[in-house]
Design a protein around this motif. Structure first.
Motif, PDB file in Angstrom:
ATOM      1  N   GLY A 162       0.774  -1.230   0.000  1.00  0.00           N
ATOM      2  CA  GLY A 162       0.000   0.000   0.000  1.00  0.00           C
ATOM      3  C   GLY A 162       0.808   1.284   0.000  1.00  0.00           C
ATOM      4  O   GLY A 162       0.247   2.364   0.182  1.00  0.00           O
ATOM      5  N   THR A 163       2.115   1.192  -0.236  1.00  0.00           N
ATOM      6  CA  THR A 163       2.947   2.401  -0.239  1.00  0.00           C
ATOM      7  C   THR A 163       3.165   2.966  -1.642  1.00  0.00           C
ATOM      8  O   THR A 163       3.753   4.042  -1.788  1.00  0.00           O
ATOM      9  N   ALA A 164       2.722   2.246  -2.665  1.00  0.00           N
ATOM     10  CA  ALA A 164       2.902   2.733  -4.038  1.00  0.00           C
ATOM     11  C   ALA A 164       2.012   3.944  -4.295  1.00  0.00           C
ATOM     12  O   ALA A 164       0.869   4.009  -3.822  1.00  0.00           O
ATOM     13  N   ARG A 165       2.538   4.908  -5.066  1.00  0.00           N
ATOM     14  CA  ARG A 165       1.783   6.095  -5.460  1.00  0.00           C
ATOM     15  C   ARG A 165       2.015   6.357  -6.941  1.00  0.00           C
ATOM     16  O   ARG A 165       3.129   6.242  -7.427  1.00  0.00           O
ATOM     17  N   GLN A 166       0.963   6.697  -7.631  1.00  0.00           N
ATOM     18  CA  GLN A 166       1.105   7.123  -9.017  1.00  0.00           C
ATOM     19  C   GLN A 166       1.425   8.622  -9.016  1.00  0.00           C
ATOM     20  O   GLN A 166       0.537   9.442  -8.795  1.00  0.00           O
ATOM     21  N   ILE A 167       2.679   8.952  -9.246  1.00  0.00           N
ATOM     22  CA  ILE A 167       3.102  10.353  -9.260  1.00  0.00           C
ATOM     23  C   ILE A 167       2.892  10.898 -10.661  1.00  0.00           C
ATOM     24  O   ILE A 167       3.532  10.453 -11.619  1.00  0.00           O
ATOM     25  N   ILE A 168       1.978  11.832 -10.767  1.00  0.00           N
ATOM     26  CA  ILE A 168       1.558  12.328 -12.084  1.00  0.00           C
ATOM     27  C   ILE A 168       2.291  13.627 -12.416  1.00  0.00           C
ATOM     28  O   ILE A 168       2.143  14.639 -11.734  1.00  0.00           O
ATOM     29  N   LYS A 169       3.099  13.553 -13.473  1.00  0.00           N
ATOM     30  CA  LYS A 169       3.743  14.736 -14.037  1.00  0.00           C
ATOM     31  C   LYS A 169       3.475  14.701 -15.538  1.00  0.00           C
ATOM     32  O   LYS A 169       3.906  13.765 -16.229  1.00  0.00           O
ATOM     33  N   ALA A 170       2.770  15.668 -16.034  1.00  0.00           N
ATOM     34  CA  ALA A 170       2.308  15.653 -17.427  1.00  0.00           C
ATOM     35  C   ALA A 170       3.468  15.438 -18.401  1.00  0.00           C
ATOM     36  O   ALA A 170       4.481  16.153 -18.342  1.00  0.00           O
ATOM     37  N   GLY A 171       3.311  14.437 -19.267  1.00  0.00           N
ATOM     38  CA  GLY A 171       4.293  14.194 -20.318  1.00  0.00           C
ATOM     39  C   GLY A 171       5.535  13.456 -19.891  1.00  0.00           C
ATOM     40  O   GLY A 171       6.426  13.220 -20.720  1.00  0.00           O
ATOM     41  N   GLN A 172       5.644  13.078 -18.618  1.00  0.00           N
ATOM     42  CA  GLN A 172       6.867  12.444 -18.126  1.00  0.00           C
ATOM     43  C   GLN A 172       7.029  11.044 -18.709  1.00  0.00           C
ATOM     44  O   GLN A 172       6.103  10.230 -18.681  1.00  0.00           O
ATOM     45  N   MET A 173       8.237  10.763 -19.234  1.00  0.00           N
ATOM     46  CA  MET A 173       8.543   9.456 -19.803  1.00  0.00           C
ATOM     47  C   MET A 173       9.842   8.927 -19.195  1.00  0.00           C
ATOM     48  O   MET A 173      10.799   9.688 -19.001  1.00  0.00           O
TER      49      MET A 173
END
Length: 279
Positions: A162-173
């Protein structure tokens, strides 16, 4: 051909390479600072060399091939700083670098000819270390590795606990590479040496980090990790620095020159294989 490989910094990638070379009759030795790691190396028929130590010089004399995976610091490359390598004779030298030497390209493609403009201090240290190795008279081959994953190094444990997080940064690859594919590329270079060669080591499918976590959760049949915004989420400085570099890395050269057929052409095949290992 004498088959005696010395690994400076015996770690994750070197262990994967050992599994490829041992069946071919190679002797492997490697440096470590850890007595516990040294004991583990012995169980895998790898001769440990505690760093720094006098037996390093004997190992250098006996080695036909040299692999450097120990990272540099502000002082430079640890082996070049510690030892004058002029008297030693190697058939092949490999240096494990990073695609971080290319810096940020706002999601555009880079290849081995792209100018080096690192965005982090770590990347700059690697640029300097690459240059230092190439300035020697040794038969050096540079391998620029994307993000490494493999057995014991994947997203499943964080998704499960439960420690995973989807870190959203637009366009990040990000580009990635499975340790087994690192091993097959390095082994192919040893078999087909071209001193001065530089190779990007990555798979065919650069992807946003949240896509990888989503797929891992789907494989586990678990809820998707929560999404958090990059600009506001708390992260360590080193974790945040990885997001300062946004690029997609080409791997055409390992295919055209070394004949590589990737075992894991994308993170999907790679993650499925890791899960299969658990069963």
């Amino acid at each position: 051909m004498t088959k005696n490989l010395l690994c400076i910094g015996y770690g994750f990638s070197a262990r994967a390479l050992t599994q490829v070379l041992h069946p071919l009759g190679w002797s492997i030795s490697g440096t470590t600072r850890s007595t516990a790691r040294a004991e583990d190396m012995l169980t895998h028929q790898v001769t440990p060399i505690l760093w720094p130590g006098e037996n390093l010089y004997t190992a250098l004399t006996e080695a036909s091939h040299l692999l450097i995976s120990a990272g540099p610091s502000a002082e430079g490359d640890p082996l070049l700083n510690a030892v004058d390598l002029t008297p030693y004779d190697f058939s092949w030298v490999g240096y494990l670098s990073t695609t971080g030497v290319y810096g940020n390209h706002d999601g555009s493609w880079v290849d081995e000819t792209t100018p080096l403009t690192p965005a982090t201090q770590r990347g700059q240290f690697r640029v300097e270390a690459e240059a230092a190795w190439r300035a020697t008279s040794l038969p050096v081959h540079i391998f620029r590795l994307a993000g490494i994953y493999g057995p014991g190094r994947g997203p499943f444990s964080k998704v499960r606990n439960g420690t995973a997080r989807q870190i959203i940064k637009a366009g990040q690859m990000f580009s990635r590479i499975h340790a087994d594919d690192i091993a097959q590329v390095v082994a192919a270079s040893i078999a087909q040496p071209r001193p001065g060669a530089i190779y990007n080591l990555c798979d065919d499918d650069p992807a946003p980090p949240q896509d990888v976590l989503t797929y891992a959760a789907q494989l586990l049949d678990m809820p998707l990790p929560p999404q958090v915004d990059f600009d506001t989420v708390e992260m360590t400085p080193i974790a945040r620095s990885f997001y300062s570099e946004n690029k997609r890395v080409r791997n055409d050269l390992i295919k055209s020159e070394l004949g590589i057929n990737l075992k894991y052409p994308s993170y999907k095949e790679g993650l499925r294989s890791l899960l299969d290992l658990e069963s």
